[in-house]
Design a protein around this motif. Sequence first.
Motif, PDB file in Angstrom:
ATOM      1  N   ARG A 187     -33.672 -21.493   4.150  1.00 43.02           N
ATOM      2  CA  ARG A 187     -34.721 -21.737   3.214  1.00 43.02           C
ATOM      3  C   ARG A 187     -35.563 -20.137   3.269  1.00 43.02           C
ATOM      4  O   ARG A 187     -35.875 -19.685   2.227  1.00 43.02           O
ATOM      5  CB  ARG A 187     -35.612 -22.803   3.377  1.00 43.02           C
ATOM      6  N   PHE A 190     -33.423 -17.704   1.944  1.00 42.91           N
ATOM      7  CA  PHE A 190     -33.485 -17.733   0.470  1.00 42.91           C
ATOM      8  C   PHE A 190     -34.481 -17.107  -0.112  1.00 42.91           C
ATOM      9  O   PHE A 190     -34.437 -16.292  -1.077  1.00 42.91           O
ATOM     10  CB  PHE A 190     -33.080 -18.952   0.258  1.00 42.91           C
ATOM     11  N   LEU A 191     -35.627 -17.517   0.563  1.00 44.25           N
ATOM     12  CA  LEU A 191     -36.948 -17.153  -0.364  1.00 44.25           C
ATOM     13  C   LEU A 191     -37.336 -15.740  -0.087  1.00 44.25           C
ATOM     14  O   LEU A 191     -37.764 -14.824  -1.101  1.00 44.25           O
ATOM     15  CB  LEU A 191     -38.191 -17.687   0.480  1.00 44.25           C
ATOM     16  N   LEU A 194     -34.907 -14.123  -2.609  1.00 41.34           N
ATOM     17  CA  LEU A 194     -35.574 -14.354  -4.155  1.00 41.34           C
ATOM     18  C   LEU A 194     -36.740 -13.698  -4.593  1.00 41.34           C
ATOM     19  O   LEU A 194     -36.847 -12.915  -5.532  1.00 41.34           O
ATOM     20  CB  LEU A 194     -35.963 -15.785  -4.006  1.00 41.34           C
ATOM     21  N   GLN A 198     -36.411 -10.812  -7.488  1.00 44.56           N
ATOM     22  CA  GLN A 198     -37.398 -11.115  -8.647  1.00 44.56           C
ATOM     23  C   GLN A 198     -38.666 -10.387  -8.984  1.00 44.56           C
ATOM     24  O   GLN A 198     -39.338 -10.656  -9.441  1.00 44.56           O
ATOM     25  CB  GLN A 198     -37.519 -12.457  -8.702  1.00 44.56           C
ATOM     26  N   LEU A 218     -32.243 -25.772  -2.808  1.00 43.81           N
ATOM     27  CA  LEU A 218     -32.656 -24.460  -2.857  1.00 43.81           C
ATOM     28  C   LEU A 218     -33.021 -23.979  -4.248  1.00 43.81           C
ATOM     29  O   LEU A 218     -33.795 -23.497  -4.650  1.00 43.81           O
ATOM     30  CB  LEU A 218     -31.586 -23.348  -2.402  1.00 43.81           C
ATOM     31  N   GLY A 219     -32.231 -24.871  -5.187  1.00 40.05           N
ATOM     32  CA  GLY A 219     -32.696 -24.699  -6.640  1.00 40.05           C
ATOM     33  C   GLY A 219     -34.123 -25.392  -6.891  1.00 40.05           C
ATOM     34  O   GLY A 219     -34.880 -24.644  -7.598  1.00 40.05           O
ATOM     35  N   GLN A 222     -36.459 -22.807  -5.830  1.00 40.90           N
ATOM     36  CA  GLN A 222     -36.654 -21.659  -6.778  1.00 40.90           C
ATOM     37  C   GLN A 222     -37.408 -21.880  -7.822  1.00 40.90           C
ATOM     38  O   GLN A 222     -38.355 -21.127  -8.230  1.00 40.90           O
ATOM     39  CB  GLN A 222     -35.245 -21.073  -7.146  1.00 40.90           C
ATOM     40  N   LYS A 223     -37.372 -23.047  -8.291  1.00 39.05           N
ATOM     41  CA  LYS A 223     -38.240 -23.585  -9.520  1.00 39.05           C
ATOM     42  C   LYS A 223     -39.788 -23.418  -8.817  1.00 39.05           C
ATOM     43  O   LYS A 223     -40.546 -23.041  -9.734  1.00 39.05           O
ATOM     44  CB  LYS A 223     -37.931 -24.797  -9.953  1.00 39.05           C
ATOM     45  N   GLN A 226     -41.022 -19.815  -8.802  1.00 37.97           N
ATOM     46  CA  GLN A 226     -41.114 -19.273 -10.149  1.00 37.97           C
ATOM     47  C   GLN A 226     -42.411 -19.622 -10.735  1.00 37.97           C
ATOM     48  O   GLN A 226     -43.056 -19.008 -11.347  1.00 37.97           O
ATOM     49  CB  GLN A 226     -39.943 -19.723 -11.002  1.00 37.97           C
TER      50      GLN A 226
END
Length: 261
Positions: A187, A190-191, A194, A198, A218-219, A222-223, A226
């Motif tokens: 995680r 991934f962060l 991300l 972005q 992970l989806g 991500q939300k 965001q």
Amino acid sequence: MKIPVTNLFGSLLSENQTGRQIPYFLVGPENALVEPAIRGVLAGRPTGYFPVVFYGPSGTGKSLLAKGLIQAWKYWEHPGPVIGESAREFHRQLTEALESQAVTDLLHRYYRAKLWILEDVEHLSGKTATQIQLTQLLDHLRTQHSCVVVVTCRTIPQSITGLLPRLKSRLMGGLVVNLSLPSPETRRCFLEELVKTQQIHCSPEALEFLAFRTTGSLGELQKVVQELSLLSPVRQGIQLHTVQKYLAQPSQDATQAMRKI
């Protein structure tokens, strides 16, 4: 020591694919067996493991893995047809073929395939006729040694209620790989990627908190990031206290609460 986390398909695809969009599927220590299993599938020839079964709860990336596998298979330019479908689609097509007396034509579609990915096989629970046909089809493909078959499901096939023992036996007779939810290390990796791609400002403390104090896919993560980015002050970015307040709210009230920050 930092535990290695890699993009599965990025490490498997050759350098001549750098001009294309590489499928994205992070593999951490919790899913260490996934890479050798996928590497065997992408070799393009059936092995002693037939079929290859990936199972895990919702959020472990089974559908993402299936889509990435098809994309990677095409990148490697394997000849022959590729079939990617859900178990529900397989059942529907078989039912229609039975009604129109076109079962032979349907089966030949699978006989010609070089890669067949069947997702969510648990949805065949209770559909006895379809399960019998699937079992026979797997037996035929096994003897032909011409098609790589990948199956996904939420739980280990042996524990799926409503599946015939003979079908369970065929599925358990292959390579059965468990998919786990991403670990904190995965995680965090991934962060980091991300917020970098972005261009989201996130303090190290906030990032660490999100990685180690949250659960889910992970989806979903991500939300959350965001939404936090949209609701956080532009100059401050995502800070630890903002994340703590966000996660302390019930999900349906989180956005409204964040607007008060």
